[in-house]
Design an enzyme around this catalytic site. Structure first.
Site, short mmCIF file in Angstrom:
data_model
loop_
_atom_site.label_atom_id
_atom_site.label_comp_id
_atom_site.label_asym_id
_atom_site.label_seq_id
_atom_site.Cartn_x
_atom_site.Cartn_y
_atom_site.Cartn_z
N GLY A 134 40.80 40.76 36.56
CA GLY A 134 40.30 41.99 35.95
C GLY A 134 40.53 43.22 36.80
O GLY A 134 40.12 44.31 36.42
N CYS A 135 41.15 43.07 37.95
CA CYS A 135 41.47 44.20 38.80
C CYS A 135 42.94 44.54 38.65
O CYS A 135 43.78 43.65 38.65
CB CYS A 135 41.18 43.87 40.28
N ALA A 136 43.25 45.82 38.51
CA ALA A 136 44.64 46.25 38.39
C ALA A 136 45.39 45.99 39.70
O ALA A 136 46.54 45.55 39.70
CB ALA A 136 44.72 47.71 38.01
#
Length: 138
Positions: free
Chosen positions: A47-49
């Protein structure tokens, strides 16, 4: 590593967003590097870019004391990791499940300046830590 109280005090003195941004980057530079063997799929935060890794340590107590290590390949995100670790590391699992680091980010005036991608990544880190704490209490 800088304590959470010192971080909050330091942010209170920084009026300009650019100064706060630079301070977040400085906090990231203070964060100890995570060993390469910990930069794996199991420790990667979904969920982290940017790429973010979190490693959890807990003692064997019923309500374990938990500490965390983390890293990112992006400067600003590495600073956000440093703040998240300052919020949660060294606390018991029961405390962690009740503590939402977003409130700290609101208090220091960072949430409104984060891009939606960074805000989502921040929530992913926080949710991961709180879920790990919840699992340790079962």
């Amino acid at each position: 590593m800088t304590s959470l109280d010192k971080m909050i005090d330091d942010f209170a003195f920084l009026d300009d967003w650019e100064d706060r941004y630079r301070y977040v980057i400085e906090l990231g530079k203070e964060l100890p590097d995570l060993a390469d063997e910990h930069k794996n799929a199991q420790n990667k935060v979904q969920g982290c870019a940017s790429q973010v890794w979190l490693v959890t340590h807990a003692d064997a107590d019923k309500d374990p004391m938990m500490t965390f290590e983390g890293d990112s390949d992006a400067h600003i995100v590495r600073g956000l990791v440093a703040i998240v670790l300052a919020v949660y590391s060294g606390k018991h699992a029961s405390e962690i499940t009740q503590l939402d680091a977003i409130q700290v980010f609101d208090k220091i005036g960072l949430v409104e300046h984060l891009s939606s991608q960074r805000a989502n990544g921040l929530r992913s880190m926080i949710n991961r830590i709180r879920e790990e704490a919840r699992l340790r209490l079962q």
